[in-house]
Design a protein around this motif. Structure first.
Motif, PDB file in Angstrom:
ATOM      1  N   UNK A  66       0.627  -1.188  -0.094  1.00 57.87           N
ATOM      2  CA  UNK A  66      -0.010   0.199   0.102  1.00 57.87           C
ATOM      3  C   UNK A  66       0.969   1.327   0.092  1.00 57.87           C
ATOM      4  N   UNK A  67       1.834   1.430   0.847  1.00 57.65           N
ATOM      5  CA  UNK A  67       3.041   2.497   0.880  1.00 57.65           C
ATOM      6  C   UNK A  67       3.855   2.434  -0.135  1.00 57.65           C
ATOM      7  N   UNK A  68       4.170   1.382  -0.687  1.00 58.66           N
ATOM      8  CA  UNK A  68       5.182   1.045  -1.726  1.00 58.66           C
ATOM      9  C   UNK A  68       6.773   1.366  -1.145  1.00 58.66           C
ATOM     10  N   UNK A  69       6.840   0.520   0.123  1.00 56.27           N
ATOM     11  CA  UNK A  69       7.887   0.643   0.653  1.00 56.27           C
ATOM     12  C   UNK A  69       8.712  -1.125   0.791  1.00 56.27           C
ATOM     13  N   UNK A  70       9.989  -1.107   0.613  1.00 54.64           N
ATOM     14  CA  UNK A  70      10.440  -2.294   0.447  1.00 54.64           C
ATOM     15  C   UNK A  70      11.967  -2.200   1.206  1.00 54.64           C
ATOM     16  N   UNK A  71      12.168  -3.391   1.607  1.00 55.32           N
ATOM     17  CA  UNK A  71      13.785  -3.282   2.351  1.00 55.32           C
ATOM     18  C   UNK A  71      13.937  -4.503   3.271  1.00 55.32           C
ATOM     19  N   UNK A  72      14.816  -4.477   4.206  1.00 57.43           N
ATOM     20  CA  UNK A  72      15.108  -5.442   5.257  1.00 57.43           C
ATOM     21  C   UNK A  72      15.471  -4.848   6.582  1.00 57.43           C
ATOM     22  N   UNK A  73      14.944  -5.749   7.462  1.00 56.42           N
ATOM     23  CA  UNK A  73      15.016  -5.429   9.155  1.00 56.42           C
ATOM     24  C   UNK A  73      16.363  -6.255   9.253  1.00 56.42           C
ATOM     25  N   UNK A  74      17.077  -5.375  10.173  1.00 56.09           N
ATOM     26  CA  UNK A  74      18.229  -6.126  10.916  1.00 56.09           C
ATOM     27  C   UNK A  74      17.630  -7.204  11.674  1.00 56.09           C
ATOM     28  N   UNK A  75      16.854  -6.994  12.627  1.00 55.72           N
ATOM     29  CA  UNK A  75      16.457  -7.921  13.409  1.00 55.72           C
ATOM     30  C   UNK A  75      14.896  -7.575  13.529  1.00 55.72           C
ATOM     31  N   UNK A  76      14.170  -8.736  13.914  1.00 54.03           N
ATOM     32  CA  UNK A  76      12.717  -8.700  14.275  1.00 54.03           C
ATOM     33  C   UNK A  76      12.478  -9.777  15.337  1.00 54.03           C
TER      34      UNK A  76
END
Length: 208
Positions: A66-76
């Motif tokens: 919906x927001x057009x965001x993409x990436x990688x989380x270091x830690x979840x």
């Protein structure tokens, strides 16, 4: 148009820095960025760990259609009570309200969309402070994320490099040499020099 989570932090810190990276594929390392790279080597290997009641995921790809965001989380971290906590790792000291808040809040928003579960908090681990800083992903911060996302998307669409600002941020920026803020900032001295450079004086009478 997809916007990367890392670009949100760059833009929130300095639009020109973000433009140099996204539009000109320019990036320069310094001691601080090398420390950051070494720090992230510890958490950038994809995988999962379990300690007691907490499952920890590393290098988790995230997105929000919906927001057009993409990436990688270091830690979840996924806790036994259902709580989901993104943790962004930084080598420097934590600055409350700084650009890192935008990046990790965007991670929280992506996780909400992926897991269909509220993510009201996020954390930034500062290696310099050697501690974790919790922050509320509240309405104001979410609005800031969307505003910065829109600004980055406009930057990408316009393909125009933002102007240099030449302020206190430049002292901490690894890209200051290539950016040349002191030379390119819109100061009166620079404007006068630019005007003189392209001025054509009328030749004296009788000269050709």
């Amino acid at each position: 148009m997809q916007v990367s989570l890392s670009s949100l932090e760059h833009y929130a810190y300095c639009p020109r820095q973000c433009g140099l990276i996204l539009l000109e594929d320019a990036f320069t390392d310094d001691a601080a960025t090398v420390r950051g790279t070494l720090l992230h080597q510890r958490v950038d290997t994809p995988g999962a760990q379990r300690r007691a009641t907490v499952r920890t995921l590393h290098a988790l790809p995230v997105w929000h259609d919906g927001h057009g965001l993409t990436g990688v989380c270091d830690t979840v971290e996924i806790h036994a009570d259902g709580r989901i906590l993104p943790v962004e790792h930084k080598s420097g000291r934590y600055v409350p309200g700084g650009p890192a808040d935008v990046q990790v809040a965007a991670q929280a928003m992506c996780l909400e969309g992926m897991f269909d579960h509220p993510v009201p908090e996020a954390a930034i681990y500062s290696a310099a402070d050697r501690r974790r800083h919790l922050l509320a992903v509240d309405a104001a911060l979410r609005t800031r994320v969307l505003e910065v996302t829109a600004a980055v998307r406009t930057l990408l669409a316009g393909q125009t490099l933002p102007a240099a600002l030449a302020d206190s941020r430049c002292r901490r920026c690894s890209m200051v040499t290539g950016c040349m803020p002191d030379v390119l900032a819109a100061t009166d001295r620079f404007q006068r020099a630019l005007t003189d450079l392209y001025r054509i004086d009328n030749a004296p009478d009788g000269d050709e």
